[in-house]
Design a protein around this motif. Sequence first.
Motif, PDB file in Angstrom:
ATOM      1  N   ALA A 113       0.819  -1.115   0.106  1.00  0.00           N
ATOM      2  CA  ALA A 113       0.147  -0.261  -0.069  1.00  0.00           C
ATOM      3  C   ALA A 113       1.015   1.203   0.009  1.00  0.00           C
ATOM      4  O   ALA A 113       0.482   2.483  -0.647  1.00  0.00           O
ATOM      5  N   LYS A 114       1.954   1.244   0.881  1.00  0.00           N
ATOM      6  CA  LYS A 114       2.787   2.430   0.697  1.00  0.00           C
ATOM      7  C   LYS A 114       3.487   2.389  -0.652  1.00  0.00           C
ATOM      8  O   LYS A 114       3.878   3.919  -1.108  1.00  0.00           O
ATOM      9  N   VAL A 115       3.893   1.521  -1.361  1.00  0.00           N
ATOM     10  CA  VAL A 115       4.352   1.491  -2.611  1.00  0.00           C
ATOM     11  C   VAL A 115       3.267   2.166  -3.590  1.00  0.00           C
ATOM     12  O   VAL A 115       3.832   2.914  -4.456  1.00  0.00           O
ATOM     13  N   ALA A 117       0.987   4.249  -2.992  1.00  0.00           N
ATOM     14  CA  ALA A 117       1.053   5.645  -2.513  1.00  0.00           C
ATOM     15  C   ALA A 117       1.924   6.209  -2.997  1.00  0.00           C
ATOM     16  O   ALA A 117       1.729   7.527  -3.571  1.00  0.00           O
ATOM     17  N   ALA A 118       3.303   5.770  -3.019  1.00  0.00           N
ATOM     18  CA  ALA A 118       4.243   6.492  -3.640  1.00  0.00           C
ATOM     19  C   ALA A 118       4.167   6.748  -5.073  1.00  0.00           C
ATOM     20  O   ALA A 118       4.568   7.750  -5.464  1.00  0.00           O
ATOM     21  N   ILE A 119       3.664   5.677  -5.753  1.00  0.00           N
ATOM     22  CA  ILE A 119       3.281   5.793  -7.294  1.00  0.00           C
ATOM     23  C   ILE A 119       2.453   6.971  -7.503  1.00  0.00           C
ATOM     24  O   ILE A 119       2.360   7.725  -8.475  1.00  0.00           O
ATOM     25  N   GLN A 120       1.180   6.910  -6.621  1.00  0.00           N
ATOM     26  CA  GLN A 120       0.462   7.950  -6.733  1.00  0.00           C
ATOM     27  C   GLN A 120       0.783   9.294  -6.503  1.00  0.00           C
ATOM     28  O   GLN A 120       0.439  10.194  -7.204  1.00  0.00           O
ATOM     29  N   ARG A 121       1.708   9.614  -5.599  1.00  0.00           N
ATOM     30  CA  ARG A 121       2.198  10.782  -5.314  1.00  0.00           C
ATOM     31  C   ARG A 121       3.398  11.278  -6.595  1.00  0.00           C
ATOM     32  O   ARG A 121       3.328  12.426  -6.617  1.00  0.00           O
ATOM     33  N   ALA A 122       3.862  10.535  -6.972  1.00  0.00           N
ATOM     34  CA  ALA A 122       4.640  10.757  -8.101  1.00  0.00           C
ATOM     35  C   ALA A 122       3.903  10.936  -9.480  1.00  0.00           C
ATOM     36  O   ALA A 122       4.574  11.816 -10.438  1.00  0.00           O
ATOM     37  N   GLY A 123       2.505  10.742  -9.364  1.00  0.00           N
ATOM     38  CA  GLY A 123       1.812  11.165 -10.602  1.00  0.00           C
ATOM     39  C   GLY A 123       1.827  10.085 -11.785  1.00  0.00           C
ATOM     40  O   GLY A 123       1.334  10.522 -12.825  1.00  0.00           O
ATOM     41  N   ILE A 124       2.207   9.033 -11.564  1.00  0.00           N
ATOM     42  CA  ILE A 124       2.271   8.012 -12.511  1.00  0.00           C
ATOM     43  C   ILE A 124       1.018   7.192 -12.148  1.00  0.00           C
ATOM     44  O   ILE A 124       0.394   6.661 -11.466  1.00  0.00           O
ATOM     45  N   SER A 125       0.150   7.094 -13.579  1.00  0.00           N
ATOM     46  CA  SER A 125      -1.240   6.409 -13.786  1.00  0.00           C
ATOM     47  C   SER A 125      -1.053   5.261 -14.297  1.00  0.00           C
ATOM     48  O   SER A 125      -2.028   4.526 -14.100  1.00  0.00           O
ATOM     49  N   LYS A 126       0.010   4.996 -15.004  1.00  0.00           N
ATOM     50  CA  LYS A 126       0.126   3.441 -15.532  1.00  0.00           C
ATOM     51  C   LYS A 126       1.051   2.652 -14.641  1.00  0.00           C
ATOM     52  O   LYS A 126       1.965   2.711 -14.690  1.00  0.00           O
ATOM     53  N   PHE A 127       0.206   1.830 -13.972  1.00  0.00           N
ATOM     54  CA  PHE A 127       1.012   0.489 -13.096  1.00  0.00           C
ATOM     55  C   PHE A 127       0.095  -0.778 -12.971  1.00  0.00           C
ATOM     56  O   PHE A 127      -1.216  -0.767 -13.348  1.00  0.00           O
TER      57      PHE A 127
END
Length: 137
Positions: A113-115, A117-127
């Motif tokens: 979940a923390k990873v 959240a870090a992806i979301q904070r970075a503004g990356i939408s494709k994962f």
Amino acid sequence: MAILGDAEQEDLVSEINVTPLVDVMLVLLTVFIVTAPLLMNAVKVKLPQASAEVAVTVPKTAHISITDGGDVFLDQEHLTLETLTADLDNLKQREDPAVEIYADEHAEYGIVAKVLAAIQRAGISKFSFVMSPESKK
């Protein structure tokens, strides 16, 4: 047939008794509520099988691995969760970045979940989460 006088005449009831109708409707409603979930999975379908080709990843795709011990790796480089956010911000500088997440099945949900959240904070939408196909026994 006896002839009734005025005092003995009974008024005819011209209303419909709805109590039996309501009882029948409640029974039908109960039957539909009970059987509706069973009907959703009633159709058995045997799906066709196809060989899965190994997907070729695009070079601009980053790989985040999470081990069962809680260690986080970005493209095979060991990171902490704090430095992961900074590295993902650098990744955002690429055109249309994407992230593939390889999380161990025994990894703690909190770390995953923390990873995310870090992806979301970075503004990356494709994962995407990468999983291995089930082996048929």
